[in-house]
Write an enzyme that holds these catalytic residues in place. Structure first.
Site, PDB file in Angstrom:
ATOM      1  N   ARG A   1     -54.149 -12.622 -36.663  1.00 59.23           N
ATOM      2  CA  ARG A   1     -54.117 -11.249 -35.871  1.00 59.23           C
ATOM      3  C   ARG A   1     -52.969 -10.426 -36.749  1.00 59.23           C
ATOM      4  O   ARG A   1     -52.311 -10.989 -37.506  1.00 59.23           O
ATOM      5  CB  ARG A   1     -53.462 -11.309 -34.614  1.00 59.23           C
ATOM      6  CG  ARG A   1     -54.609 -11.800 -33.498  1.00 59.23           C
ATOM      7  CD  ARG A   1     -55.644 -10.747 -33.274  1.00 59.23           C
ATOM      8  NE  ARG A   1     -56.514 -11.307 -32.322  1.00 59.23           N
ATOM      9  CZ  ARG A   1     -57.677 -11.693 -32.270  1.00 59.23           C
ATOM     10  NH1 ARG A   1     -58.224 -12.125 -33.617  1.00 59.23           N
ATOM     11  NH2 ARG A   1     -58.586 -11.985 -31.442  1.00 59.23           N
TER      12      ARG A   1
ATOM     13  N   ASP B   1     -57.553  -8.607 -43.202  1.00 61.43           N
ATOM     14  CA  ASP B   1     -58.544  -8.247 -42.186  1.00 61.43           C
ATOM     15  C   ASP B   1     -58.273  -7.961 -40.950  1.00 61.43           C
ATOM     16  O   ASP B   1     -58.954  -7.463 -40.292  1.00 61.43           O
ATOM     17  CB  ASP B   1     -59.465  -9.791 -42.134  1.00 61.43           C
ATOM     18  CG  ASP B   1     -60.925  -9.225 -41.461  1.00 61.43           C
ATOM     19  OD1 ASP B   1     -61.629  -8.299 -42.065  1.00 61.43           O
ATOM     20  OD2 ASP B   1     -61.311 -10.027 -40.256  1.00 61.43           O
TER      21      ASP B   1
ATOM     22  N   GLU C   1     -55.403  -1.116 -35.084  1.00 62.62           N
ATOM     23  CA  GLU C   1     -56.896  -0.819 -35.708  1.00 62.62           C
ATOM     24  C   GLU C   1     -57.564   0.081 -34.825  1.00 62.62           C
ATOM     25  O   GLU C   1     -57.581   0.149 -33.647  1.00 62.62           O
ATOM     26  CB  GLU C   1     -57.483  -2.379 -35.354  1.00 62.62           C
ATOM     27  CG  GLU C   1     -56.875  -3.410 -36.180  1.00 62.62           C
ATOM     28  CD  GLU C   1     -57.466  -4.983 -36.151  1.00 62.62           C
ATOM     29  OE1 GLU C   1     -58.571  -5.040 -35.394  1.00 62.62           O
ATOM     30  OE2 GLU C   1     -57.008  -5.756 -36.830  1.00 62.62           O
TER      31      GLU C   1
ATOM     32  N   VAL D   1     -56.355 -13.723 -41.587  1.00 59.49           N
ATOM     33  CA  VAL D   1     -57.510 -13.561 -40.918  1.00 59.49           C
ATOM     34  C   VAL D   1     -57.272 -14.045 -39.322  1.00 59.49           C
ATOM     35  O   VAL D   1     -57.823 -14.362 -38.445  1.00 59.49           O
ATOM     36  CB  VAL D   1     -58.657 -14.669 -41.423  1.00 59.49           C
ATOM     37  CG1 VAL D   1     -59.148 -13.964 -42.611  1.00 59.49           C
ATOM     38  CG2 VAL D   1     -58.149 -15.814 -41.590  1.00 59.49           C
TER      39      VAL D   1
ATOM     40  N   HIS E   1     -61.488  -5.874 -40.055  1.00 58.01           N
ATOM     41  CA  HIS E   1     -61.625  -7.045 -38.991  1.00 58.01           C
ATOM     42  C   HIS E   1     -63.072  -7.522 -38.857  1.00 58.01           C
ATOM     43  O   HIS E   1     -63.669  -7.455 -37.654  1.00 58.01           O
ATOM     44  CB  HIS E   1     -61.096  -6.567 -37.723  1.00 58.01           C
ATOM     45  CG  HIS E   1     -60.570  -7.738 -36.796  1.00 58.01           C
ATOM     46  ND1 HIS E   1     -59.619  -7.412 -35.622  1.00 58.01           N
ATOM     47  CD2 HIS E   1     -61.036  -8.741 -36.534  1.00 58.01           C
ATOM     48  CE1 HIS E   1     -59.443  -8.483 -34.989  1.00 58.01           C
ATOM     49  NE2 HIS E   1     -60.401  -9.383 -35.525  1.00 58.01           N
TER      50      HIS E   1
END
Length: 316
Positions: free
Chosen positions: A232, A256, A261, A230, A280
């Site tokens: 980066r 996540d 992304e 959680v 995310h």
């Protein structure tokens, strides 16, 4: 008398901007400008002395001759040019801590998903298969946390509450959360990798942490360990992690955040049965911008009082 113009740029949702404007109304000596378009944001930076910022690209920063303080609305700051801000003498503070509770809850949920084999249960439900599995108990496991800041500390609280042993790393060992059983300096992270059944990444992305979870780290971790990221995406070497998951070097991962992304459709992570992918969103909460505003109010008081070194979450 208006001493400071506080800008809320356009990229925020209408609801978020309304919450921020409402929560920040009444700041002594401040007027609030809410931008609705990119053009209004660019114009706003020409006069703002304070800005809430999802980011601060050159096209905004180059217009910000009067800007004295930028309050990031994210905990991370790897997307800010710190050298440019320092040169321009612009204070940067972050929103670290505002999403500690939702992220910690998602981490706990992710660990329970693996421990109780809920991914397998969902797969069997999709196939209409009734087959009992034997879940474990999180209370018997060791949770290792890389980065015992606000988020990592809250993860430690929840993990300890269900009976897990908690270990982790922290740069300043004089302020270790009470829920942590053993804490190590950052350069002794291998000890946490070696001992953790669940390894939680909750550290900022820096030169020191980029690629921290690489092939060597995966070899250090137990084969039945689960990684929860959680932080980066760049904290883990995604190629090495993918290969490690495919080859069973670790048991699974709840991810996540990713190097790119949105996660590309071509990524093999989508199809791995031992991976939980979320977009995310671990920090999402209906209270997010109310909590951001609370940090802004606190920091504004210190800002106008000249106590800028004491501003919460100051980076620059």
């Amino acid at each position: 008398m208006v001493d400071h113009e506080l800008l809320i740029p356009h990229p925020y949702s209408s609801e978020s901007k309304a919450t921020l404007e409402s929560e920040l109304a009444g700041l002594d000596g401040a007027s609030i400008a809410v931008a609705e378009t990119p053009a209004e944001t660019r114009a706003g930076f020409e006069t703002a002395t304070v800005a809430l910022t999802p980011r601060l690209p050159p096209e905004w920063r180059d217009r910000a001759d009067r800007l004295e303080w930028a309050q990031a609305t994210s905990a991370g700051y790897d997307h800010y040019d710190l050298a440019a801000l320092e040169e321009a003498e612009i204070v940067l503070t972050t929103a670290a801590g505002v999403h500690a509770q939702p992220i910690a809850e998602q981490v706990l949920g992710s660990m329970l998903t693996f421990e109780r084999e809920l991914l397998t249960a969902r797969d069997q439900q999709d196939e209409g298969v009734w087959r009992r599995t034997e879940g474990g108990e999180l209370a018997s496991k060791t949770v290792g946390i890389v980065g015992l800041g606000a988020i990592g500390g809250r993860v430690a609280d929840l993990a300890a509450a269900v009976g897990s042993s908690v270990i982790g790393t922290k740069r300043d060992l004089s302020t270790v959360p009470e829920a942590v059983d053993d804490a190590y300096p950052a350069d002794e992270v291998d000890e946490v990798l070696r001992r953790a059944d669940y390894l939680v990444l909750a550290c900022p992305l820096t030169d020191e942490t980029r690629g921290l979870i690489d092939e060597s780290a995966l070899e250090t971790m137990p084969e039945d360990a689960v990684l929860v990221n959680v932080a980066r995406g760049g904290v883990a070497d995604e190629a090495a992690l993918t290969e490690g998951l495919q080859q069973g070097r670790i048991a699974g991962a709840a991810l996540d955040v990713f190097e790119e992304e949105p996660l590309p459709a071509s990524s093999p992570l989508w199809d791995l049965s031992n991976v939980l992918v979320t977009p995310h969103m671990a920090g999402s909460t209906p209270q997010y911008y109310e909590r951001v505003a609370a940090i802004v109010r606190e920091n504004y008081e210190r800002f106008v009082a000249g106590d800028r070194e004491e501003m919460t979450n100051r980076v620059v």
